[in-house]
Design an enzyme around this catalytic site. Structure first.
Site, mmCIF file in Angstrom:
data_model
loop_
_atom_site.group_PDB
_atom_site.id
_atom_site.type_symbol
_atom_site.label_atom_id
_atom_site.label_comp_id
_atom_site.label_asym_id
_atom_site.label_seq_id
_atom_site.Cartn_x
_atom_site.Cartn_y
_atom_site.Cartn_z
ATOM 1 C CD GLU A 19 7.033 -4.087 -8.406
ATOM 2 O OE1 GLU A 19 7.619 -5.127 -8.043
ATOM 3 O OE2 GLU A 19 6.724 -3.181 -7.610
ATOM 4 C CG ASP A 62 -5.230 2.027 1.677
ATOM 5 O OD1 ASP A 62 -6.165 1.267 1.350
ATOM 6 O OD2 ASP A 62 -4.035 1.705 1.608
ATOM 7 C CB ALA A 118 15.472 -9.166 -4.504
ATOM 8 C CD GLN A 131 9.249 -8.120 -6.759
ATOM 9 O OE1 GLN A 131 9.439 -8.803 -5.763
ATOM 10 N NE2 GLN A 131 8.041 -7.849 -7.202
ATOM 11 C CD GLN A 136 -1.357 -12.511 -2.082
ATOM 12 O OE1 GLN A 136 -1.165 -13.690 -1.797
ATOM 13 N NE2 GLN A 136 -0.986 -11.522 -1.284
ATOM 14 C CG HIS A 186 -1.926 -1.105 1.214
ATOM 15 N ND1 HIS A 186 -3.278 -0.892 1.097
ATOM 16 C CD2 HIS A 186 -1.771 -2.448 1.290
ATOM 17 C CE1 HIS A 186 -3.916 -2.053 1.119
ATOM 18 N NE2 HIS A 186 -3.005 -3.020 1.234
#
Ligand code: UDP
Length: 506
Positions: free
Chosen positions: A412, A147, A387, A389, A429, A49
C-alpha cells in the site's frame, strides 16, 4: 383427422418441441456450467491474509469465475460488521463459514498462534472436505486456492478428491524464498544464528540474495525465539508443501521482486505474480465500468472499526507534512517501546497520525503520561484506533509512513508512493524492511533499535533531510506498480493466464 385430433396432434408436437428446446437449453446450460470454473478460496483467518485473499476473490468474481470464500464465523462476523455487506459485493462471490473451535473471547492470533492455528486447521479441513465433496450444488468446485499456510491439509484433500490445488502465499516473494531456503542454510551452517553477536553475519547461500541479507534480516522465526508465534519448523514445512500444489500465487509484481520470482520459478514453474492486488482490483473494476457511469465503490476488507475522523484532521495539515504511524493488526509492543517511539515522534517536531490499536501495547497499566508527550501530541498529533489506511496513505498531507513492514502495508505504501520508516516486528517483516531500505531504496530500516533519539533522527531524515532521494525512488516504483496491473503489464497478464488455467482445468 378431425379438428380435435388435429388440435391434439399440434399440441403434442408443440409439447415435443418445447421438450426438445428445453433439453437443448439444459444441455447448453450443463455445458456452460461445466465450463465455469468454481474456485474455493480458503485464507488463514487474520487481517493481512483475509485482505489479500478477498481481493483475489473479487478479482476472479468480476472475471466471471464462481468463487466460494471460506471464512471462520469469527472473521465473517467482523467483516459483516466493519466491511459492510460483503455478501452483496458480487453475484458470483459466495461465502461459507465454519466455527474455529475456540471460545468467543479467545485472542485468536493475538495469543498462542500455534495452538490457534491447529484448531483452525482441524476445523477448516472438515469444512473444506465437506464443501469439495458436495456435488449437489452447481457448479461443483473445480479448484482450491488455499492459503499457503494450509499447504499440507489443502494438498491432502485435493489429492484425495482429485481437485487441483493452488497455494497463495500472501507475504512477500522474498520471505517465501527465504523460508524455502532454510534447509539449505541449515546444511551449510549459515543457520542457526549464534546469539546477538552473530546478527550482522552476512548470509550467502540463498540463491538470488547472496550478500544482501544479514542474520537479522532473515524472517524473525530464524532467531529461535517465537514468543507464542508460529515455529520456524511449521512455516518451513508448509512452504515446502507448496511443491505439491499445481501452481503458486504471489501478491507481488515483476518490477518489484523480479529477481526473487525468477529464483522461485526454478522450483515452482507455474507461478502467478498478481500484485499489488488492491491496485489490480481497483483498475479492473474501473476499466469494466463505462465512462459515463459512477466509478465502482471501493470496499475495505477491514476487521476493525475504521475511524474516519483522521481524514478531517489530515485535511487541515499542510502537504506532505504528516508521518503516518501504524504497526498493522497483530504486532504487540512493550510499554518501553511505546514511550521511546512516542518521545521520538514528539521530539522530531513533525506532525504525526498514529494508529493506536486497543491491543497494541502488551502491558496496559495506566501510568500518568508525561506532560510534554500530552502537549506535543495535542499540538502536532492525532491518534485513532484503526484508520482507513489506503485513503490515509493517498492523502496529500501524508509524506511518510512509519510501518511494521507487513506485506499489505508495504504494498500500500509502494502504490501510494510514500517513503517508509520500517520498524519490523515479526515474521516476514524483517526481510521486507531490508528490501525497502537496501534494494528498493524507498526508506529507512530501524530494525532492532528502539530509542527516542534514533526515532527522532530517522523521522527527520525521512521527512526532511533525505526526503527527495526517497521520494524519487518511491514514486518511480509507484508508477511501475500501477503499470503492472494495466493492460500489457506483468500482473495483468499473469491474472489472465491464471483465469485461462482455471478454465482449462474444469
Ligand atoms: N490497516 C488498516 N487500518 C489500520 C491499520 C492497518 O486498514 O489502521 C490494514 C492495512 O491497510 C493492511 C492490513 O490492515 O491492509 C494489515 O496488513 P499487513 O500485512 O500490513 O500487516 P498485519 O496486520 O498482517 O501484520
Amino acid at each position: 383427422m378431425d379438428t380435435s385430433q388435429k388440435l391434439c396432434s399440434s399440441i403434442s408436437i408443440a409439447t415435443e418441441e418445447r421438450r426438445r428446446r428445453k433439453k437443448v437449453k439444459m444441455r447448453g446450460k450443463d455445458k456452460h456450467e461445466s465450463e465455469t470454473p468454481h474456485v474455493l478460496i480458503f485464507p488463514l483467518p487474520a487481517q493481512g491474509h483475509v485482505n489479500s485473499m478477498l481481493l483475489l476473490a473479487e478479482l476472479l468474481a468480476i472475471s466471471d469465475v464462481h468463487v466460494t470464500f471460506l471464512n471462520t464465523h469469527h472473521i465473517h462476523h467482523r467483516l459483516l460488521q466493519f466491511a459492510g455487506n460483503i455478501e452483496a459485493r458480487h453475484p458470483t462471490l459466495g461465502f461459507k463459514t465454519f466455527a474455529d473451535g475456540v471460545a468467543q473471547d479467545h485472542p485468536r492470533f493475538g495469543g498462542d498462534m500455534n495452538e490457534f492455528f491447529n484448531h483452525v486447521k482441524f476445523q477448516g479441513s472438515l469444512k473444506l472436505r465437506e464443501l469439495c465433496s458436495d456435488h449437489s450444488g452447481k457448479p461443483r468446485i473445480t479448484c482450491i486456492i488455499a492459503d499457503g499456510m494450509f499447504g499440507d491439509i489443502s494438498s491432502d484433500i485435493g489429492d484425495e478428491l482429485g481437485i487441483p490445488i493452488i497455494h497463495f502465499r500472501t507475504a512477500s516473494a522474498c520471505s517465501f524464498w527465504s523460508f524455502f531456503s532454510v534447509p539449505v542454510l541449515l546444511q551449510s551452517n549459515e543457520l542457526p544464528i549464534r546469539g546477538e553477536e552473530d546478527m550482522d553475519r552476512v548470509i550467502t547461500k540463498i540463491p538470488g540474495m547472496e550478500n544482501l541479507i544479514r542474520c537479522r534480516d532473515l524472517p524473525s522465526l530464524c532467531r529461535g525465539t517465537h514468543d507464542g508465534k508460529f515455529s520456524l519448523d511449521t512455516v518451513v514445512f508448509q512452504t515446502h508443501q507448496s511443491l505439491r500444489a499445481q501452481a503458486l500465487i504471489s501478491n507481488t509484481f515483476e518490477d518489484l521482486e523480479g529477481s526473487v520470482l525468477s529464483q522461485i520459478r526454478n522450483r515452482f514453474p507455474k507461478l502467478y505474480a498478481l500484485g499489488p492486488l488492491h491496485a489490480h482490483l481497483s483498475y479492473r473494476k474501473a476499466s469494466k465500468t463505462p465512462s459515463e457511469e459512477e466509478p465502482p465503490p471501493s470496499f475495505t476488507n477491514s476487521l476493525y472499526d475504521v475511524d474516519r475522523t483522521c481524514i478531517r484532521w489530515l485535511d487541515a495539515q499542510p502537504p506532505k507534512s504528516v508521518i503516518y504511524v501504524s504497526f498493522g493488526s497483530v504486532a504487540i509492543i512493550t510499554r518501553d517501546q511505546l514511550m521511546e517511539i512516542w518521545y521520538g515522534l514528539v521530539n522530531s517536531k513533525k506532525r504525526f497520525l498514529w494508529v493506536f490499536r486497543p491491543n497494541l501495547v502488551a502491558e496496559q497499566e495506566a501510568k500518568d503520561l508525561p506532560l510534554e508527550l500530552v502537549e506535543g501530541t495535542k499540538q502536532r498529533g492525532c491518534t485513532v484506533g484503526w484508520a482507513p489506511q489506503q485513503e490515509v496513505l493517498g492523502h496529500a498531507a501524508v509524506g511518510g509512513f512509519m510501518t511494521h513492514s507487513g506485506w499489505n502495508s508495504t504494498l500500500e505504501g509502494v502504490v501510494a508512493g510514500v517513503p517508509m520508516l520500517c520498524w519490523p516486528n515479526f515474521g516476514d517483516q524483517q526481510i521486507n524492511s531490508r528490501y525497502v531500505s537496501e534494494v528498493w531504496k524507498m526508506g529507512l530500516d530501524m530494525k532492532d533499535l528502539c530509542d527516542r533519539k534514533v526515532v527522532e533522527k530517522m523521522v527527520n531524515d525521512l521527512m526532511e533531510e533525505r526526503r527527495e532521494e526517497f521520494e524519487k525512488s518511491t514514486q518511480a516504483m509507484a508508477t511501475l506498480a500501477k503499470k503492472s496491473v494495466r493492460e500489457g503489464g506483468s500482473s495483468c497478464s499473469d491474472l489472465d493466464s491464471l483465469i485461462e488455467y482455471l478454465r482449462s482445468i474444469c
